[in-house]
Design a protein around this motif. Structure first.
Motif, PDB file in Angstrom:
ATOM      1  N   TYR A 534       0.837  -1.197   0.000  1.00 25.55           N
ATOM      2  CA  TYR A 534       0.000   0.000   0.000  1.00 25.55           C
ATOM      3  C   TYR A 534       0.875   1.251   0.000  1.00 25.55           C
ATOM      4  N   PRO A 535       0.617   2.217  -0.925  1.00 21.97           N
ATOM      5  CA  PRO A 535      -0.312   2.113  -2.053  1.00 21.97           C
ATOM      6  C   PRO A 535       0.334   1.322  -3.188  1.00 21.97           C
ATOM      7  N   ALA A 552      -5.917  -8.192  -5.436  1.00 26.65           N
ATOM      8  CA  ALA A 552      -6.001  -7.933  -3.995  1.00 26.65           C
ATOM      9  C   ALA A 552      -6.916  -8.985  -3.372  1.00 26.65           C
ATOM     10  N   ILE A 553      -6.367  -9.759  -2.458  1.00 26.80           N
ATOM     11  CA  ILE A 553      -7.116 -10.823  -1.794  1.00 26.80           C
ATOM     12  C   ILE A 553      -7.637 -10.292  -0.462  1.00 26.80           C
ATOM     13  N   PRO A 554      -8.937 -10.437  -0.196  1.00 31.51           N
ATOM     14  CA  PRO A 554      -9.476  -9.972   1.097  1.00 31.51           C
ATOM     15  C   PRO A 554      -8.860 -10.764   2.250  1.00 31.51           C
ATOM     16  N   SER A 555      -8.787 -10.128   3.406  1.00 37.72           N
ATOM     17  CA  SER A 555      -8.271 -10.821   4.582  1.00 37.72           C
ATOM     18  C   SER A 555      -9.208 -11.963   4.977  1.00 37.72           C
ATOM     19  N   VAL A 564      -8.916  -0.446  15.148  1.00 37.44           N
ATOM     20  CA  VAL A 564      -8.015   0.658  14.811  1.00 37.44           C
ATOM     21  C   VAL A 564      -8.630   1.950  15.334  1.00 37.44           C
ATOM     22  N   ILE A 565      -7.867   2.651  16.163  1.00 38.55           N
ATOM     23  CA  ILE A 565      -8.338   3.899  16.768  1.00 38.55           C
ATOM     24  C   ILE A 565      -7.377   5.014  16.370  1.00 38.55           C
ATOM     25  N   LEU A 748      -5.147   5.895   1.741  1.00 34.40           N
ATOM     26  CA  LEU A 748      -4.154   4.828   1.767  1.00 34.40           C
ATOM     27  C   LEU A 748      -4.498   3.708   2.737  1.00 34.40           C
ATOM     28  N   PHE A 749      -5.489   3.935   3.610  1.00 31.05           N
ATOM     29  CA  PHE A 749      -5.805   2.943   4.634  1.00 31.05           C
ATOM     30  C   PHE A 749      -6.214   1.611   3.983  1.00 31.05           C
ATOM     31  N   PRO A 750      -5.634   0.499   4.428  1.00 27.57           N
ATOM     32  CA  PRO A 750      -6.030  -0.814   3.895  1.00 27.57           C
ATOM     33  C   PRO A 750      -7.482  -1.149   4.223  1.00 27.57           C
ATOM     34  N   GLU A 751      -8.050  -2.049   3.432  1.00 24.11           N
ATOM     35  CA  GLU A 751      -9.435  -2.472   3.625  1.00 24.11           C
ATOM     36  C   GLU A 751      -9.639  -3.077   5.011  1.00 24.11           C
ATOM     37  N   GLN A 752      -8.593  -3.733   5.539  1.00 22.84           N
ATOM     38  CA  GLN A 752      -8.724  -4.399   6.843  1.00 22.84           C
ATOM     39  C   GLN A 752      -8.922  -3.412   7.988  1.00 22.84           C
TER      40      GLN A 752
END
Length: 778
Positions: A534-535, A552-555, A564-565, A748-752
């Protein structure tokens, strides 16, 4: 079996002899040897020919054989044709005869037989010409052979060589049969795993480049190795599994072993660094000092046949066992054996580095077509740039002068010209830490000349104290002038005065075109994979000039298990660090107090970490601190990891982003319950990074992002990625910096990270933590 082979390969396999020599001596020998050949051939008379290509087809014991090569010279002596083989030597000429180096005369005799048969001659003359590299004196050994004599030699030689090839051919037939029937070694696929397998398989069949974002838990090692092996359909195709970590090598070996238990027939080799593999305390590759270098090549063929016929897994332990048995250097043995393996597990540099790549695979004209599987590919951009960068440090040249002075004052004085050039440059840099200047080819030539002098000293004085240190210093000089050959707009010539240690550098700003050239010209297909690409555009642009496909494989893990805070009310910019300390300490104390466990706070620098540590230590803490030291050894790193593995009380690690604790470690289960990431990971502002910024501004119009934003954010993603390493894990990641609220960073935040919460103070942080822990209470 059809055999097409070069004469040199035949005789060097069957008849090669001699000691290992150091890298510096090898480099010098190659350059001098080529020069001596040209000088000698320049004296040929009209009608005499040099570098004569020959190709001879034959049937030997039912095998179709095509032999090729280049004869050094076809000359005339006394009115008849003579096959001349030219060899440079440092040996005294009076000790040389036809038996000293058997491969030399063997090469000439093989050429002679092929030429004789093509021209229907009853006999032929052969000349072995030795040229002394220093005196230029010549020793000539003349022979005349009948067709019958040459045929007997030719047949014995080819039978020895073909017998070796038949062993390899039998294995390859077994391998192909096993691949045809190879099934996936698990009863079912993990979530997303089949998609990755299909993408890798199609990519290899289409001979393309693939970028795969494969989160932790997908099982990416088997999902890349399995389709790569299934895609092999020719004997010249081999799989290279590249990883920078020993853990990555172990996982790859275990995965191959699992497939072998399910019926796969293959040979796999693990190549480890020379420093790790070496048997000797003092690493000096000369026969006088190392028994494993003595007559290395004379012992090699028997050792290759031994291990090849008796082992399938050429692990570092197996390599050490057979190397000791045959008294061979284990590192060089691994390199030579790699040419007969189906899967090569090694570091990136054995493919991409201009100095250390495996030549039989990654040179023009190589007969193999490797399939590259590049694990943890997020590490590649800085590694590749480093492979194409070089440095001449004033401190190191002074050390070289002092060490080499033992061999004679003339060698010490040879360093003075380079030291004078360094001194003149140092006077121009003033108070700057980094200054880009025009490329100085006079400086590069001075470095090259010094290497030649140092090589002479090493050749002539084998008992020098600290010889291995001298070789290391000389090799750094070799790297400098080697990368200079690639210098263009992708590089800068720079003066560096970091921490008052002055140096002249050739810094690579972008190695993408070199990586792409290797892939396009030398390989069948390549797969770059990691959980944290990423990216993606950053990696594609810096690694392969934007070329390639992506998946891109989902987690496979429940994203709700990672909390995530973001705490965006604190600025961690350099100018605001003093004011941020109390807020960071509050966040650390809140996290550590929210639930007993193990936590890590990742800082952008040691200086920032020390500011926080100094004030944090003043508190009466109900948890223990573990503080990273910049000088930690690998053993100390393991000791720290062990503290996380066997702990009953709450402890907090203060570590640095991008360091030894932020990637390549699986903190499984309760080894790690949460992390705090301080800042957006921006690299040091100025110097090299500003040069990179200017370069990418001109190339892509995104200088700051490519030099600072993207490399920094990669470290953030790696740090957060330590929390969830299995489907049973759950934990928190707290991001502290106001820039995380910027649209650029959020994009840029990942999907996870979609289970993300924003808080403005430590009270809200405490409430979010309490709610999360309560949900996953066991």
């Amino acid at each position: 079996m059809i055999v097409k082979v070069n004469v040199k390969e035949i005789v060097e396999t069957v008849y090669r002899s001699g000691d290992l020599i150091s890298e510096t001596a090898l480099l010098k020998r190659a350059e001098i040897g080529a020069l001596i050949h040209r000088e000698h051939q320049a004296r040929y008379l009209e009608g005499e020919r040099s570098e004569v290509y020959i190709e001879y087809a034959d049937q030997v014991d039912g095998h179709e054989v095509v032999i090729t090569g280049r004869i050094d010279g076809l000359i005339r002596v006394g009115g008849r044709i003579v096959i001349e083989e030219i060899k440079s030597t440092t040996w005294e000429l009076d000790v040389l005869d036809e038996n000293t180096v058997p491969a030399h005369l063997a090469q000439a005799k093989m050429y002679a037989y092929c030429y004789l048969k093509q021209n229907q001659l009853p006999d032929i003359a052969v000349r072995l010409t030795y040229v002394h590299v220093e005196s230029k004196q010549v020793k000539i050994l003349d022979f005349t052979y009948s067709e019958e004599e040459l045929y007997d030699f030719y047949l014995v030689t080819l039978r020895l060589y073909i017998d070796w090839l038949e062993q390899i051919d039998r294995h390859e037939a077994e391998r192909e049969k096993s691949l045809a029937g190879l099934q996936f070694p698990f009863p079912e696929y993990r979530a997303g795993q089949k998609d990755l397998i299909d993408a890798v398989y199609r990519n290899i069949l289409n001979r393309e480049i693939l970028y795969a974002i494969a989160p932790t838990g997908v099982g990416k090692t088997i999902a890349t190795l399995y389709p790569a092996l299934k895609a092999i359909n020719k004997k010249d195709q081999k799989v290279f599994y590249l990883t920078a970590k020993n853990l990555g090598k172990k996982v790859a070996l275990d995965t191959v072993n699992l497939m072998m238990e399910k019926g796969l027939k293959c040979k796999v080799i693990e190549i480890t660094a020379k420093e790790t593999a070496c048997f000797q305390k003092t690493k000096d590759c000369v026969a006088e000092k190392c028994p494993y270098a003595r007559d290395y090549y004379g012992k090699l063929f028997a050792a290759l046949r031994d291990i090849y016929c008796n082992e399938d897994m050429f692990t570092k332990e197996a390599l050490a066992e057979y190397a000791e048995k045959h008294r061979l250097c284990p590192f060089e043995f691994s390199l030579d054996l790699s040419y007969y393996a189906d899967i090569i597990i090694c570091d990136y540099n054995y493919v991409f580095c201009p100095l250390t790549h495996l030549q039989r695979y990654f040179e023009v004209g190589a007969k193999y077509r490797p399939i590259l599987l590049i694990d943890e590919a997020h590490n590649m951009p800085p590694r590749n740039r480093a492979m194409y960068s070089g440095i001449v440090a004033e401190k190191q040249v002074n050390l070289l002068r002092r060490l080499i002075g033992v061999a004679g004052e003339e060698y010490a004085r040879a360093c003075d010209e380079l030291l004078a050039r360094l001194d003149a440059y140092r006077r121009t840099i003033s108070d700057e830490d980094y200054l880009v200047v025009p490329a100085d080819w006079g400086f590069v030539e001075a470095v090259k000349q010094l290497v030649m002098v140092m090589s002479d000293a090493l050749d002539e004085h084998r008992d020098l104290p600290r010889r291995s240190d001298i070789i290391t210093l000389v090799f750094e000089l070799i790297r400098f002038y080697t990368v200079a050959d690639y210098f263009d707009e992708n590089f800068v010539f720079a003066l560096s005065n970091d921490k008052d240690e002055f140096a002249v550098k050739i810094d690579c700003l972008d190695a993408g075109k070199f990586v792409l050239r290797t892939i396009r010209e030398m390989t069948l297909s390549s797969v770059f994979f990691s959980a944290t690409l990423y990216p993606l555009t950053y990696y594609m642009k810096t690694l392969t000039e934007g070329e390639g496909n992506d998946v891109a494989i989902p987690s496979p893990f429940d994203t709700e298990r990672l909390k995530v805070i973001v705490l965006p009310t604190i600025s961690t910019r350099y100018r605001n660090r003093e004011q941020s300390i109390e807020a960071i300490i509050d966040a650390i104390r809140v996290l550590a107090g929210s639930r007993p466990g193990n936590y890590i706070t990742f800082f952008p620098s040691y200086a920032y970490m020390e500011l926080v540590r100094a004030q944090l230590s003043a508190y009466n803490l109900d948890f223990s601190l573990i503080v990273q030291n910049p000088d930690f050894t690998p053993r100390e790193r393991e000791e720290v990891i062990e503290l996380f593995r066997n702990n009953k009380e709450t402890q907090v690690g203060l570590f640095v982003m991008g360091g030894m604790f932020s990637e390549g470690i699986d903190y499984l289960g309760d080894m790690l319950n949460g992390v705090i990431v301080i800042g957006v990971g921006l690299p040091h502002v100025g110097g090299y990074n500003d040069a990179a910024k200017e370069y990418y501004d001109q190339k892509l119009g995104q200088g700051f992002d490519f030099a600072y934003t993207y490399p920094g954010f990669a470290k953030v993603v790696q740090a957060v990625g330590r929390v969830i390493r299995s489907e049973e894990d759950y934990g928190v990641a707290i991001l502290i910096d106001d820039r995380f609220a910027y649209r650029k960073y959020q994009s840029l935040f990942p999907e996870q990270w979609r289970n993300l919460t924003w808080v403005n103070d430590t009270f809200a942080l405490s409430e979010e933590l309490r709610s999360f822990w309560r949900r996953f209470a066991r």
